[in-house]
Scaffold this motif. Structure first.
Motif, mmCIF file in Angstrom:
data_model
loop_
_atom_site.group_PDB
_atom_site.id
_atom_site.type_symbol
_atom_site.label_atom_id
_atom_site.label_comp_id
_atom_site.label_asym_id
_atom_site.label_seq_id
_atom_site.Cartn_x
_atom_site.Cartn_y
_atom_site.Cartn_z
ATOM 1 N N ALA A 108 0.831 -1.212 0.000
ATOM 2 C CA ALA A 108 0.000 0.000 0.000
ATOM 3 C C ALA A 108 0.864 1.260 0.000
ATOM 4 O O ALA A 108 0.560 2.230 -0.699
ATOM 5 N N VAL A 109 1.948 1.264 0.765
ATOM 6 C CA VAL A 109 2.864 2.413 0.778
ATOM 7 C C VAL A 109 3.469 2.597 -0.609
ATOM 8 O O VAL A 109 3.572 3.715 -1.123
ATOM 9 N N LEU A 110 3.856 1.502 -1.222
ATOM 10 C CA LEU A 110 4.432 1.550 -2.559
ATOM 11 C C LEU A 110 3.426 2.133 -3.553
ATOM 12 O O LEU A 110 3.771 2.969 -4.389
ATOM 13 N N HIS A 111 2.169 1.700 -3.462
ATOM 14 C CA HIS A 111 1.130 2.233 -4.353
ATOM 15 C C HIS A 111 0.949 3.731 -4.114
ATOM 16 O O HIS A 111 0.853 4.517 -5.063
ATOM 17 N N HIS A 112 0.909 4.141 -2.869
ATOM 18 C CA HIS A 112 0.799 5.563 -2.504
ATOM 19 C C HIS A 112 1.954 6.349 -3.117
ATOM 20 O O HIS A 112 1.764 7.419 -3.702
ATOM 21 N N LYS A 113 3.156 5.811 -2.994
ATOM 22 C CA LYS A 113 4.359 6.463 -3.533
ATOM 23 C C LYS A 113 4.261 6.611 -5.053
ATOM 24 O O LYS A 113 4.614 7.651 -5.609
ATOM 25 N N MET A 114 3.759 5.590 -5.737
ATOM 26 C CA MET A 114 3.620 5.672 -7.192
ATOM 27 C C MET A 114 2.568 6.695 -7.599
ATOM 28 O O MET A 114 2.736 7.417 -8.566
ATOM 29 N N LEU A 115 1.471 6.760 -6.836
ATOM 30 C CA LEU A 115 0.394 7.698 -7.166
ATOM 31 C C LEU A 115 0.752 9.154 -6.870
ATOM 32 O O LEU A 115 0.400 10.052 -7.624
ATOM 33 N N LEU A 116 1.424 9.394 -5.748
ATOM 34 C CA LEU A 116 1.650 10.765 -5.286
ATOM 35 C C LEU A 116 3.106 11.221 -5.305
ATOM 36 O O LEU A 116 3.381 12.393 -5.075
ATOM 37 N N GLY A 117 4.015 10.294 -5.501
ATOM 38 C CA GLY A 117 5.420 10.661 -5.492
ATOM 39 C C GLY A 117 6.004 10.808 -4.102
ATOM 40 O O GLY A 117 7.124 11.286 -3.939
ATOM 41 N N LYS A 118 5.257 10.381 -3.096
ATOM 42 C CA LYS A 118 5.722 10.464 -1.705
ATOM 43 C C LYS A 118 5.083 9.346 -0.895
ATOM 44 O O LYS A 118 4.041 8.809 -1.261
ATOM 45 N N THR A 119 5.736 9.008 0.212
ATOM 46 C CA THR A 119 5.163 8.000 1.100
ATOM 47 C C THR A 119 4.085 8.648 1.962
ATOM 48 O O THR A 119 4.078 9.864 2.150
ATOM 49 N N PRO A 120 3.171 7.855 2.494
ATOM 50 C CA PRO A 120 2.124 8.400 3.368
ATOM 51 C C PRO A 120 2.714 8.810 4.713
ATOM 52 O O PRO A 120 3.870 8.504 5.017
ATOM 53 N N PRO A 121 1.924 9.492 5.541
ATOM 54 C CA PRO A 121 2.405 9.793 6.893
ATOM 55 C C PRO A 121 2.819 8.491 7.588
ATOM 56 O O PRO A 121 2.183 7.454 7.404
ATOM 57 N N ARG A 122 3.860 8.537 8.354
ATOM 58 C CA ARG A 122 4.406 7.334 8.997
ATOM 59 C C ARG A 122 3.362 6.576 9.805
ATOM 60 O O ARG A 122 3.362 5.353 9.829
ATOM 61 N N GLU A 123 2.476 7.291 10.454
ATOM 62 C CA GLU A 123 1.479 6.630 11.296
ATOM 63 C C GLU A 123 0.276 6.126 10.509
ATOM 64 O O GLU A 123 -0.582 5.437 11.051
ATOM 65 N N GLY A 124 0.168 6.472 9.218
ATOM 66 C CA GLY A 124 -0.964 6.043 8.407
ATOM 67 C C GLY A 124 -2.068 7.079 8.399
ATOM 68 O O GLY A 124 -1.848 8.245 8.730
ATOM 69 N N TYR A 125 -3.248 6.646 8.022
ATOM 70 C CA TYR A 125 -4.410 7.533 7.901
ATOM 71 C C TYR A 125 -5.543 7.057 8.808
ATOM 72 O O TYR A 125 -5.686 5.862 9.051
ATOM 73 N N THR A 126 -6.355 7.996 9.234
ATOM 74 C CA THR A 126 -7.533 7.666 10.028
ATOM 75 C C THR A 126 -8.784 7.607 9.160
ATOM 76 O O THR A 126 -9.648 6.764 9.372
ATOM 77 N N THR A 127 -8.861 8.491 8.164
ATOM 78 C CA THR A 127 -10.067 8.591 7.341
ATOM 79 C C THR A 127 -9.731 8.667 5.857
ATOM 80 O O THR A 127 -8.606 8.998 5.471
ATOM 81 N N GLU A 128 -10.728 8.410 5.034
ATOM 82 C CA GLU A 128 -10.583 8.583 3.590
ATOM 83 C C GLU A 128 -10.331 10.049 3.250
ATOM 84 O O GLU A 128 -9.610 10.348 2.299
ATOM 85 N N THR A 129 -10.919 10.954 4.024
ATOM 86 C CA THR A 129 -10.724 12.390 3.797
ATOM 87 C C THR A 129 -9.241 12.753 3.881
ATOM 88 O O THR A 129 -8.740 13.533 3.072
ATOM 89 N N GLU A 130 -8.530 12.163 4.841
ATOM 90 C CA GLU A 130 -7.095 12.429 4.964
ATOM 91 C C GLU A 130 -6.339 11.966 3.722
ATOM 92 O O GLU A 130 -5.412 12.649 3.258
ATOM 93 N N VAL A 131 -6.719 10.816 3.177
ATOM 94 C CA VAL A 131 -6.066 10.297 1.964
ATOM 95 C C VAL A 131 -6.359 11.231 0.796
ATOM 96 O O VAL A 131 -5.462 11.580 0.020
ATOM 97 N N SER A 132 -7.590 11.657 0.689
ATOM 98 C CA SER A 132 -7.983 12.584 -0.364
ATOM 99 C C SER A 132 -7.227 13.910 -0.246
ATOM 100 O O SER A 132 -6.725 14.445 -1.235
ATOM 101 N N GLU A 133 -7.116 14.420 0.970
ATOM 102 C CA GLU A 133 -6.392 15.676 1.197
ATOM 103 C C GLU A 133 -4.901 15.536 0.890
ATOM 104 O O GLU A 133 -4.237 16.519 0.558
ATOM 105 N N ALA A 134 -4.381 14.313 0.961
ATOM 106 C CA ALA A 134 -2.975 14.071 0.621
ATOM 107 C C ALA A 134 -2.749 14.152 -0.886
ATOM 108 O O ALA A 134 -1.616 14.300 -1.325
#
Length: 180
Positions: A108-134
Protein backbone atom coordinates in the motif's frame (compact mmCIF):
# COMPACT_ATOMS: atom_id res chain seq x y z
CA UNK A 1 11.62 -20.02 -5.06
CA UNK A 2 10.82 -20.61 -1.39
CA UNK A 3 12.99 -23.09 0.49
CA UNK A 4 12.30 -24.70 3.85
CA UNK A 5 15.51 -24.88 5.88
CA UNK A 6 15.09 -26.44 9.29
CA UNK A 7 11.51 -25.18 9.55
CA UNK A 8 12.30 -21.63 8.40
CA UNK A 9 11.06 -20.38 5.01
CA UNK A 10 13.60 -18.55 2.85
CA UNK A 11 13.06 -16.85 -0.49
CA UNK A 12 15.69 -17.47 -3.15
CA UNK A 13 16.04 -15.12 -6.11
CA UNK A 14 18.35 -14.49 -9.02
CA UNK A 15 20.37 -11.26 -9.00
CA UNK A 16 19.35 -9.20 -12.02
CA UNK A 17 20.57 -5.81 -13.20
CA UNK A 18 17.96 -3.29 -14.29
CA UNK A 19 16.19 0.00 -13.72
CA UNK A 20 14.44 0.22 -10.35
CA UNK A 21 11.11 1.83 -9.59
CA UNK A 22 12.91 4.26 -7.26
CA UNK A 23 15.18 5.42 -10.09
CA UNK A 24 12.17 5.91 -12.37
CA UNK A 25 10.19 7.81 -9.74
CA UNK A 26 13.24 10.01 -9.11
CA UNK A 27 13.02 10.97 -12.80
CA UNK A 28 9.25 11.36 -13.25
CA UNK A 29 7.97 12.10 -9.73
CA UNK A 30 4.91 9.85 -9.88
CA UNK A 31 3.10 7.48 -12.22
CA UNK A 32 -0.20 7.95 -13.99
CA UNK A 33 -2.97 6.22 -11.97
CA UNK A 34 -3.55 3.37 -14.44
CA UNK A 35 0.17 2.62 -14.62
CA UNK A 36 0.52 2.85 -10.83
CA UNK A 37 -2.37 0.44 -10.33
CA UNK A 38 -1.00 -1.97 -12.96
CA UNK A 39 2.34 -2.09 -11.14
CA UNK A 40 0.70 -2.35 -7.72
CA UNK A 41 -1.39 -5.31 -8.94
CA UNK A 42 1.65 -7.16 -10.25
CA UNK A 43 3.54 -6.56 -7.02
CA UNK A 44 0.54 -7.63 -4.93
CA UNK A 45 0.23 -10.75 -7.07
CA UNK A 46 3.91 -11.61 -6.49
CA UNK A 47 3.47 -11.07 -2.73
CA UNK A 48 0.33 -13.24 -2.72
CA UNK A 49 2.25 -16.05 -4.42
CA UNK A 50 5.04 -15.74 -1.90
CA UNK A 51 2.53 -15.82 0.99
CA UNK A 52 0.75 -18.86 -0.47
CA UNK A 53 4.14 -20.61 -0.52
CA UNK A 54 4.46 -19.93 3.22
CA UNK A 55 6.98 -17.07 3.15
CA UNK A 56 6.98 -13.29 3.57
CA UNK A 57 9.09 -10.74 1.75
CA UNK A 58 9.71 -8.17 4.49
CA UNK A 59 11.76 -5.74 2.37
CA UNK A 60 9.35 -4.35 -0.22
CA UNK A 61 10.84 -1.04 -1.33
CA UNK A 62 10.97 0.96 -4.61
CA UNK A 63 14.72 0.24 -4.83
CA UNK A 64 13.88 -3.49 -4.87
CA UNK A 65 11.31 -3.30 -7.68
CA UNK A 66 12.87 -3.78 -11.11
CA UNK A 67 10.89 -2.14 -13.89
CA UNK A 68 13.25 -2.71 -16.82
CA UNK A 69 15.04 -6.03 -17.00
CA UNK A 70 16.24 -7.42 -20.31
CA UNK A 71 14.20 -10.44 -21.32
CA UNK A 72 11.79 -10.24 -18.35
CA UNK A 73 8.31 -8.86 -17.84
CA UNK A 74 8.30 -5.93 -15.43
CA UNK A 75 7.79 -5.10 -12.71
CA UNK A 76 9.74 -7.71 -10.82
CA UNK A 77 9.72 -7.91 -7.05
CA UNK A 78 13.27 -7.98 -5.78
CA UNK A 79 15.05 -7.46 -2.50
CA UNK A 80 16.53 -4.23 -1.17
CA UNK A 81 17.48 -4.20 2.51
CA UNK A 82 16.68 -0.78 3.90
CA UNK A 83 16.48 1.15 7.15
CA UNK A 84 13.48 3.03 5.72
CA UNK A 85 10.69 2.17 8.18
CA UNK A 86 8.04 3.76 5.91
CA UNK A 87 7.53 0.36 4.34
CA UNK A 88 6.84 -1.42 7.66
CA UNK A 89 3.68 -0.84 9.72
CA UNK A 90 4.25 1.93 12.29
CA UNK A 91 3.81 -0.40 15.25
CA UNK A 92 6.34 -2.89 13.88
CA UNK A 93 9.58 -1.11 13.05
CA UNK A 94 12.44 -3.20 11.64
CA UNK A 95 13.13 -5.49 14.58
CA UNK A 96 10.83 -8.48 14.20
CA UNK A 97 10.65 -11.14 11.50
CA UNK A 98 8.47 -10.06 8.55
CA UNK A 99 4.80 -10.96 8.36
CA UNK A 100 2.11 -10.91 5.68
CA UNK A 101 0.75 -7.79 7.40
CA UNK A 102 4.13 -6.10 6.87
CA UNK A 103 4.04 -6.96 3.17
CA UNK A 104 0.46 -5.72 2.89
CA UNK A 105 1.39 -2.37 4.45
CA UNK A 106 4.45 -2.10 2.19
CA UNK A 107 2.40 -2.81 -0.96
CA UNK A 108 0.00 0.00 0.00
CA UNK A 109 2.86 2.41 0.78
CA UNK A 110 4.43 1.55 -2.56
CA UNK A 111 1.13 2.23 -4.35
CA UNK A 112 0.80 5.56 -2.50
CA UNK A 113 4.36 6.46 -3.53
CA UNK A 114 3.62 5.67 -7.19
CA UNK A 115 0.39 7.70 -7.17
CA UNK A 116 1.65 10.77 -5.29
CA UNK A 117 5.42 10.66 -5.49
CA UNK A 118 5.72 10.46 -1.71
CA UNK A 119 5.16 8.00 1.10
CA UNK A 120 2.12 8.40 3.37
CA UNK A 121 2.41 9.79 6.89
CA UNK A 122 4.41 7.33 9.00
CA UNK A 123 1.48 6.63 11.30
CA UNK A 124 -0.96 6.04 8.41
CA UNK A 125 -4.41 7.53 7.90
CA UNK A 126 -7.53 7.67 10.03
CA UNK A 127 -10.07 8.59 7.34
CA UNK A 128 -10.58 8.58 3.59
CA UNK A 129 -10.72 12.39 3.80
CA UNK A 130 -7.09 12.43 4.96
CA UNK A 131 -6.07 10.30 1.96
CA UNK A 132 -7.98 12.58 -0.36
CA UNK A 133 -6.39 15.68 1.20
CA UNK A 134 -2.98 14.07 0.62
CA UNK A 135 -3.72 14.17 -3.11
CA UNK A 136 -5.47 10.93 -4.11
CA UNK A 137 -8.37 12.19 -6.24
CA UNK A 138 -10.14 8.95 -7.19
CA UNK A 139 -12.72 7.79 -4.61
CA UNK A 140 -12.06 4.06 -5.09
CA UNK A 141 -8.28 4.46 -4.78
CA UNK A 142 -8.80 6.73 -1.77
CA UNK A 143 -10.92 4.06 -0.07
CA UNK A 144 -8.43 1.29 -0.90
CA UNK A 145 -5.49 3.24 0.54
CA UNK A 146 -7.47 4.41 3.60
CA UNK A 147 -8.23 0.77 4.38
CA UNK A 148 -4.73 -0.56 3.69
CA UNK A 149 -2.93 2.28 5.51
CA UNK A 150 -5.28 2.68 8.45
CA UNK A 151 -3.63 3.97 11.63
CA UNK A 152 -5.47 1.35 13.64
CA UNK A 153 -3.93 -2.10 13.03
CA UNK A 154 -7.26 -3.72 13.90
CA UNK A 155 -8.97 -1.81 11.06
CA UNK A 156 -6.23 -2.57 8.54
CA UNK A 157 -5.98 -5.67 6.38
CA UNK A 158 -3.45 -8.25 7.51
CA UNK A 159 -2.81 -9.51 3.99
CA UNK A 160 -2.48 -8.06 0.50
CA UNK A 161 -5.57 -9.71 -1.03
CA UNK A 162 -8.14 -7.00 -0.15
CA UNK A 163 -5.92 -4.28 -1.67
CA UNK A 164 -5.36 -6.48 -4.71
CA UNK A 165 -9.15 -7.01 -5.13
CA UNK A 166 -9.94 -3.30 -4.83
CA UNK A 167 -7.20 -2.31 -7.28
CA UNK A 168 -8.22 -5.03 -9.77
CA UNK A 169 -11.81 -3.77 -9.72
CA UNK A 170 -10.57 -0.22 -10.34
CA UNK A 171 -8.19 -1.33 -13.10
CA UNK A 172 -10.92 -3.11 -15.07
CA UNK A 173 -12.92 0.11 -15.15
CA UNK A 174 -9.99 2.40 -16.04
CA UNK A 175 -7.50 0.37 -18.12
CA UNK A 176 -8.31 2.29 -21.32
CA UNK A 177 -7.40 5.63 -19.74
CA UNK A 178 -3.63 5.21 -19.79
CA UNK A 179 -1.86 7.87 -21.85
CA UNK A 180 0.26 6.69 -24.78
Amino acid sequence: DVLDLDGEKWGVAERLPGLTLAERLDDIGKKEPVDAVRYALRIADALSSLHEAGACHGCVHPRGILIQVEGRQAPMLGYFPSDDTSYRPPERGNQDAPTEADDSWAAAVLHHKMLLGKTPPREGYTTETEVSEAGVTDAALTAALAHALNKDPEQRSRDVRPLKRELARWFVEHAGEEPA
